[in-house]
Motif scaffolding. Structure first.
Motif, PDB file in Angstrom:
ATOM      1  N   ARG A 175       2.986  14.205 -13.800  1.00 11.62           N
ATOM      2  CA  ARG A 175       1.946  14.846 -14.615  1.00 11.62           C
ATOM      3  C   ARG A 175       1.962  16.361 -14.407  1.00 11.62           C
ATOM      4  O   ARG A 175       1.863  17.134 -15.354  1.00 11.62           O
TER       5      ARG A 175
ATOM      6  N   ASP B 235       0.835  -1.197   0.000  1.00 11.86           N
ATOM      7  CA  ASP B 235       0.000   0.000   0.000  1.00 11.86           C
ATOM      8  C   ASP B 235       0.874   1.252   0.000  1.00 11.86           C
ATOM      9  O   ASP B 235       0.594   2.213  -0.720  1.00 11.86           O
TER      10      ASP B 235
ATOM     11  N   THR C  75       2.353   1.642  -3.407  1.00 10.62           N
ATOM     12  CA  THR C  75       1.323   2.114  -4.337  1.00 10.62           C
ATOM     13  C   THR C  75       1.066   3.612  -4.149  1.00 10.62           C
ATOM     14  O   THR C  75       0.942   4.357  -5.123  1.00 10.62           O
ATOM     15  N   GLN C  76       1.012   4.061  -2.896  1.00  3.75           N
ATOM     16  CA  GLN C  76       0.802   5.490  -2.632  1.00  3.75           C
ATOM     17  C   GLN C  76       1.977   6.318  -3.160  1.00  3.75           C
ATOM     18  O   GLN C  76       1.775   7.382  -3.754  1.00  3.75           O
TER      19      GLN C  76
ATOM     20  N   PHE D 284       3.555   9.601  -9.946  1.00 11.99           N
ATOM     21  CA  PHE D 284       2.788   9.802 -11.175  1.00 11.99           C
ATOM     22  C   PHE D 284       2.152  11.190 -11.191  1.00 11.99           C
ATOM     23  O   PHE D 284       2.224  11.900 -12.200  1.00 11.99           O
ATOM     24  N   ASP D 285       1.541  11.589 -10.059  1.00  9.97           N
ATOM     25  CA  ASP D 285       0.908  12.908  -9.978  1.00  9.97           C
ATOM     26  C   ASP D 285       1.934  14.030 -10.151  1.00  9.97           C
ATOM     27  O   ASP D 285       1.681  15.008 -10.860  1.00  9.97           O
TER      28      ASP D 285
ATOM     29  N   LYS E 236       1.740   6.534  -6.880  1.00 12.79           N
ATOM     30  CA  LYS E 236       0.711   7.490  -7.273  1.00 12.79           C
ATOM     31  C   LYS E 236       1.225   8.914  -7.115  1.00 12.79           C
ATOM     32  O   LYS E 236       0.999   9.757  -7.988  1.00 12.79           O
ATOM     33  N   GLN E 237       1.933   9.187  -6.017  1.00 13.62           N
ATOM     34  CA  GLN E 237       2.506  10.523  -5.818  1.00 13.62           C
ATOM     35  C   GLN E 237       3.488  10.846  -6.938  1.00 13.62           C
ATOM     36  O   GLN E 237       3.481  11.958  -7.478  1.00 13.62           O
TER      37      GLN E 237
END
Length: 134
Positions: free
Chosen positions: A56, A42, A45-46, A52-53, A49-50
């Motif tokens: 972007r 987890d 994964t977090q 990836f954000d 995601k950070q």
């Protein structure tokens, strides 16, 4: 645990009614290891995601920067073109009249400015030009 169930078989039903999971030490150990691994996944994964954000967001900011650079480049190009037109007009139209006027007073000599030949550099990186084309 098996000894407890042999002594009182209803202990399992009682535990389920109270929302308690009975487990042997080996079972408890493997459940705890599974939960720890799940928490680690987890966290990964977090973090993904950070990342990836943030990627972007950075790409969007670079894209905005490329738009500003393109606008600035076009503005510089226009300024250079206007300057060169000014120098051309000065040399073709104003200075010939001023030279004829200076023939009356030869002590004054006008300097001729050199034309500006530098041109703004075009964007070449694909990341910067693809957004501008579409």
């Amino acid at each position: 645990m098996s000894s407890a169930l042999e002594a009182d078989p209803s202990i399992m039903d009682y535990a389920f009614q109270k929302r308690i999971a009975l487990a042997s030490p080996v079972t408890l150990w493997s459940v705890l290891k599974t939960i720890a691994f799940s928490w680690q996944q987890d966290v990964v994964t977090q973090e993904a995601k950070q990342l990836f954000d943030l990627s972007r967001e950075l790409y969007g900011r670079i894209s905005t920067l490329a738009t500003h650079v393109d606008k600035l480049g076009r503005s510089l190009h226009t300024s250079v073109t206007d300057y060169n037109r000014f120098v051309g007009s000065l040399e073709r139209q104003v200075l010939p009249s001023a030279r004829r006027l200076s023939m009356l007073d030869e002590s004054t000599v006008l300097a001729t400015p050199a034309p500006l030949d530098d041109v703004p550099r075009d964007l070449a990186a694909v990341e910067l030009t693809s957004r501008l084309d579409g």
